[in-house]
Design a protein around this motif. Structure first.
Motif, mmCIF file in Angstrom:
data_model
loop_
_atom_site.group_PDB
_atom_site.id
_atom_site.type_symbol
_atom_site.label_atom_id
_atom_site.label_comp_id
_atom_site.label_asym_id
_atom_site.label_seq_id
_atom_site.Cartn_x
_atom_site.Cartn_y
_atom_site.Cartn_z
ATOM 1 N N LYS A 213 0.833 -1.210 0.000
ATOM 2 C CA LYS A 213 0.000 0.000 0.000
ATOM 3 C C LYS A 213 0.861 1.251 0.000
ATOM 4 O O LYS A 213 0.364 2.383 0.048
ATOM 5 N N ALA A 214 2.134 1.040 0.039
ATOM 6 C CA ALA A 214 3.118 2.124 -0.075
ATOM 7 C C ALA A 214 4.412 1.479 -0.548
ATOM 8 O O ALA A 214 4.574 0.260 -0.391
ATOM 9 N N PHE A 215 5.295 2.289 -1.137
ATOM 10 C CA PHE A 215 6.557 1.716 -1.626
ATOM 11 C C PHE A 215 7.731 2.603 -1.248
ATOM 12 O O PHE A 215 7.630 3.831 -1.304
ATOM 13 N N LEU A 216 8.807 1.939 -0.872
ATOM 14 C CA LEU A 216 10.048 2.663 -0.580
ATOM 15 C C LEU A 216 11.126 2.178 -1.529
ATOM 16 O O LEU A 216 11.358 0.967 -1.621
ATOM 17 N N ILE A 217 11.728 3.081 -2.244
ATOM 18 C CA ILE A 217 12.852 2.702 -3.111
ATOM 19 C C ILE A 217 14.051 3.481 -2.585
ATOM 20 O O ILE A 217 14.181 4.680 -2.849
ATOM 21 N N ASN A 218 14.855 2.820 -1.777
ATOM 22 C CA ASN A 218 15.908 3.585 -1.093
ATOM 23 C C ASN A 218 17.245 2.840 -1.012
ATOM 24 O O ASN A 218 17.765 2.627 0.071
#
Ligand code: S6P
Length: 580
Positions: A213-218
């Motif tokens: 439901k959310a995405f982190l590209i880090n």
């Protein structure tokens, strides 16, 4: 070159990853062990150091899930360089959609509005409410929004505010965060009048990421060559990641190409080759760094004259010199053929905002050319043969005023068409940097174009960074003459003073405030004001950090310290003598 060893072992390349390497700092703020001596390096060595730093972008395994943006609107938002790249990337992919007769779905937001595309607007970065307002405006009437917040340091309150808003309205917004620090290093400093910090927003997103439901590209891409200068690797990695994701989405949507791990990997590898192709031209880049450095050293200027989106990379690079090196907007300036028509920004022409917003080649011809001298460096940036005729005309005009004319151009391997024109341009230039793209690497026209953009970014970042290093703006690998115009920069300045003077934080902050307010004794009003007030005031102060450092190291009065800096305008040298 003496004393520098290019056979760095893996241990030096990865040294920053060790838990005890500058443990209190997030990756994006750490000083890179590879560039510790950049301030003493020759132009050639500077370029080699930048190459090593950039190669760190491909050392990490990203292992990130890529999503297909199917919604009606994709919004990219960021501050400073991150906002400028949001603009560049959204323009590029909207163009690709137009070519397919599809309606445009990409929008950009930059903190401070369109003027921030071309000039330094660091204060709005601290304002989460402004972030929310601009997001609401762009998304008016939209039912589904893929929101991509870009903050290389996982730190900008402007972006935190937008992500928080998305999390509160999941029926419309799908939030994605792009940045280059591990999640636990997200900034945890309280934000005025807010119940959240960047860190707490990231934690909520991590929780939601488990159910997509959310995405982190880090991914961590290693510390910057100049500490904290996220315009460099941070900007490049933003461009690579988002372009890989959107290209995959376009291929899936318009040519039924499934999104596969290998497909994404191949695309990433094409960018890795871009670094090889670009840095195989180290000698040519070195010549440019030296020319630009010489111009800046004698208080003259560097001008980028570009065509197409490569020109935009010039405008971006030039605009970043102000906050990064405390440079004047006239020191390094960019111009684009076609001006605002080519730029095609949301707010249209910004020329009425002042002279720094004159960006067309005609403006260069009217305003700059008449006063051009051989101490100024002019750099033509283009694709051959697309722009050759216009470039030839411009080269002749410039050559009448100065021989200090150089060219950076991209050409496909074996493309000999119109090479006579290129021969003419070459004769007019003191140096030409030809970047040849092997045909096999050019999978598609769009990828080819994006590679050329990245390559241009790397060259220009090297030119402007290297030139300012040669001008003496850098101490070790820190920018000492940075502007203190937002909370992040205020904190960075205090930390830098602590590191260089070895004085306690309290004394460093006191010296910083004296330099900002230009007083020997701080009033209660000054010491009790908040950071926003200090950074607002600092907008009109120059040489704040060098001044604070001299005060700390010498116990001189403000006037004495100021006159010392005036006598020794090379900041590095002005402070270095007190450091040993
Ligand atoms: C850095 C550049 C800054 C940053 C801006 C946003 O070299 O001068 O303008 O882009 O501060 O940083 P971040 O970490 O939120 O992407």
């Amino acid at each position: 070159m003496a004393g520098l060893d290019w056979t760095y072992g893996v241990s030096t390349l990865r040294q920053w990853e060790s838990a005890d390497y500058e443990p209190s700092l997030p990756v994006s703020e750490k000083s890179n062990p590879l560039t510790r001596d950049i301030d003493q390096a020759s132009a050639y060595s500077i370029v080699k150091m930048l190459q090593l730093c950039d190669s760190q972008m491909f050392q990490e395994e990203a292992g990130t899930a890529y999503q297909d943006p199917q919604e009606s609107c994709v919004v990219m938002s960021g501050c400073g360089t991150s906002g400028r790249l949001a603009f560049l990337i959204s323009s590029g992919f909207n163009k690709a959609l137009s070519q397919l007769n599809q309606s445009k779905v990409y929008s950009y937001i930059i903190a401070g509005g369109d003027r921030a595309l071309l000039s330094s607007q660091e204060a709005p970065e601290d304002d989460p409410r402004l972030g929310v307002l601009s997001l609401k405006k762009v998304c008016e009437g939209k039912k589904r929004v893929l929101f991509i917040g870009i903050s290389c340091g996982l730190s900008a309150p402007f972006v935190a505010g937008q992500l928080d808003f998305c999390l509160q309205h999941p029926e419309v917004y799908m939030p994605v965060l792009v940045g280059f620090n591990p999640a636990h290093q997200a900034r945890d400093e309280p934000i005025q009048d807010c119940t959240f910090t960047f860190h707490s927003v990231v934690q909520r997103m991590q929780e939601l990421a488990k159910s997509q439901k959310a995405f982190l590209i880090n991914p961590a891409v290693g510390p910057e060559a100049i500490s904290g200068s996220s315009r460099m690797k941070g900007g490049s990695a933003t461009k690579i990641l988002l372009e890989v994701a959107f290209s995959a989405a376009h291929a899936a949507t318009f040519s039924n190409t499934p999104i596969t791990y290998n497909g994404v990997l191949e695309h990433m590898k094409a960018y890795e080759r871009t670094l090889d192709v670009t840095y195989s031209q180290t000698d040519g880049i070195t010549t440019l760094v030296e020319a630009a450095g010489q111009s800046l050293r004698c208080s003259r200027h560097v001008y980028y004259l570009g065509w197409g989106s490569l020109a935009l990379l010039g405008l971006i690079d030039a605009s970043e010199c102000t906050p990064t090196f405390g440079a004047d907007y006239e020191d390094v300036r960019g111009f684009i053929s076609g001006g605002y028509r080519e730029l095609n920004n949301n707010d249209g022409p910004l020329t009425s905002l002042g002279p720094k917003f004159s960006i067309a080649h005609e403006d260069f011809l009217h305003l700059i050319l008449p006063c051009l001298t051989d101490k100024d460096t002019v750099l033509l940036i283009y694709t051959h043969p697309d722009d050759a005729t216009e470039v030839g005309n411009m080269a002749r005009r410039v050559r009448e005023k100065t021989p200090n004319l150089h060219a950076v151009y991209h050409q496909a391997d074996g493309d000999t068409a119109a090479s006579l024109q290129q021969d003419d341009i070459k004769k007019l230039c003191l140096s030409t940097l030809k970047i040849t793209w092997p045909r096999e690497a050019l999978a598609s026209g769009t990828l080819q174009h994006m590679q050329r953009e990245l390559s241009t970014k790397l060259v220009l970042n090297a030119v402007s960074t290297g030139a300012h290093v040669l001008k003496g703006k850098i101490y070790q690998n820190h920018m000492i003459d940075l502007q203190v115009t937002n909370t992040k920069l205020y904190r960075r300045a205090t930390r830098l003073l602590q590191k260089l003077s070895a004085c306690p934080e309290e004394n460093c902050e006191e010296a910083l405030l004296k330099a900002i307010y230009r007083v020997d004794m701080l009033t209660v009003e000054m010491t009790s004001s908040d950071i926003t007030t200090h950074t607002c005031f600092a907008r009109n102060s120059t040489k704040v950090v060098p001044l604070a450092l001299v005060i700390l190291l010498t116990s001189w009065s403000l006037m004495e310290a100021e006159s010392h800096l005036k006598q020794q305008p090379i900041v590095r040298e002005a402070v270095a003598q007190w450091m040993w």
